[in-house]
Write an enzyme that holds these catalytic residues in place. Structure first.
Site, PDB file in Angstrom:
ATOM      1  N   GLU A  81       0.807  -1.208   0.000  1.00  0.00           N
ATOM      2  CA  GLU A  81       0.000   0.000   0.000  1.00  0.00           C
ATOM      3  C   GLU A  81       0.850   1.272   0.000  1.00  0.00           C
ATOM      4  O   GLU A  81       1.608   1.519   0.951  1.00  0.00           O
ATOM      5  CB  GLU A  81      -0.918   0.040   1.219  1.00  0.00           C
ATOM      6  CG  GLU A  81      -1.806   1.269   1.209  1.00  0.00           C
ATOM      7  CD  GLU A  81      -2.736   1.335   2.382  1.00  0.00           C
ATOM      8  OE1 GLU A  81      -2.411   0.800   3.448  1.00  0.00           O
ATOM      9  OE2 GLU A  81      -3.814   1.930   2.233  1.00  0.00           O
TER      10      GLU A  81
ATOM     11  N   GLU B  82     -12.169   2.494   5.551  1.00  0.00           N
ATOM     12  CA  GLU B  82     -11.077   2.878   6.442  1.00  0.00           C
ATOM     13  C   GLU B  82     -11.118   4.380   6.667  1.00  0.00           C
ATOM     14  O   GLU B  82     -10.251   5.138   6.185  1.00  0.00           O
ATOM     15  CB  GLU B  82      -9.733   2.474   5.835  1.00  0.00           C
ATOM     16  CG  GLU B  82      -8.594   2.556   6.866  1.00  0.00           C
ATOM     17  CD  GLU B  82      -7.257   2.217   6.283  1.00  0.00           C
ATOM     18  OE1 GLU B  82      -6.977   2.555   5.121  1.00  0.00           O
ATOM     19  OE2 GLU B  82      -6.455   1.612   7.006  1.00  0.00           O
TER      20      GLU B  82
END
Ligand SMILES: O=C(O)C(=O)[C@H](O)CO
Ligand SMILES: [Mg+2]
Length: 263
Positions: free
Chosen positions: A146, A243
């Site tokens: 990520e 998130e």
């Protein structure tokens, strides 16, 4: 429609962590992701998933001393042993959390903040990610990488989609893919729709939050109704992790998802 996963590191903080599985279940979430399972016994976490008929969608490799400012350690030559020990730990937790799970079993890596010589750093992170990928391959796991953004995480080694795809290319392992977080990528590069259209085959997991503020969709500049409909048009069947930092009580921030599901 994607599989929407509640990120219980960020959501349902009105409850103690282990109670968040129940709160997420009551709110209708079948899929759960969170950053680190390691403070808990894997079987204790698995029991919470099973009690709520939930499936683990994602967790992260150990990332060093988070409270002390670490955001991963894969780039740090001096911490190679610690990184590789963390790979073993993640494999052990995955064996419990992903047992009997169909579909991809994902573990995210944050590579960390670079220190010292660039060439040594590059060799270190590639070597570590190849090590992790090979151990994960033996366990049937997918390693996802990520990129973040420099405003929230200054000094991090990896920003932007193309940098991450280049790194994945150099790691050269089948079971290494991209974790694409709309929030970070909007702050770094924009082009959200184009990037997803052009790279969906390389994206194993998606996360969302709005910009600015990293709150729920509908609080900022990202047109999530369009973007999430685009994922349907592209037939994306993976996870979308929620998130975000709830602006208000978590349960009160889910209206956008309910509208989406009934539209
Ligand atoms: O920071 C992020 O966006 C992540 O997804 C990391 O895994 C930490 O939550
Ligand atoms: Mg993220």
């Amino acid at each position: 429609m994607p599989k929407y996963a509640a990120n219980t590191t960020m959501l349902f903080q009105e409850h103690d962590f282990l109670d968040r599985f129940d709160a997420a279940g009551k709110a209708g979430f079948q899929f759960i992701e969170y950053m680190f399972p390691y403070p808990y016994d894997a079987h204790e976490l698995r029991a919470k998933l099973d009690q709520n008929n939930q499936t683990q969608a994602l967790f992260n490799l150990p990332a060093g001393d988070w409270a002390g400012g670490d955001r991963g350690i894969a780039v740090q030559p001096s911490r190679q042993d610690e990184f590789r020990e963390g790979v073993g730990k993640a494999v052990d937790y995955a064996a419990v959390l992903y047992k009997d799970v169909q579909g991809p079993k994902l573990v995210n890596v944050l590579v960390g903040k670079a220190e010292g010589d660039e060439a040594i750093t590059r060799r270190t992170v590639i070597g570590n990610l190849q090590y992790a990928a090979d151990k994960f391959a033996d366990a049937g796991l997918t390693l996802i990488i990520e990129p973040l953004n420099p405003y929230d995480v200054p000094g991090f080694y990896l920003y932007g989609t193309q940098n991450t795809l280049n790194l994945i290319e150099e790691v050269g392992r089948e079971n290494v893919q991209l974790q694409y977080d709309f929030y970070h990528m909007q702050r770094v590069e924009g082009r959200l729709t184009q990037t997803v259209r052009e790279n969906l085959d390389k994206i194993a997991h998606i996360q969302l939050a709005d910009v600015p503020g990293r709150h729920q969709p509908g609080t900022g500049e990202i047109n999530y109704p369009f973007l999430l409909a685009e994922l349907d048009r592209l037939n994306y069947k993976g996870y979308v992790g929620l998130e975000y930092i709830p602006e208000g009580h978590t349960e009160d921030t889910l209206g956008w998802l309910k509208e989406l599901k009934t539209s």
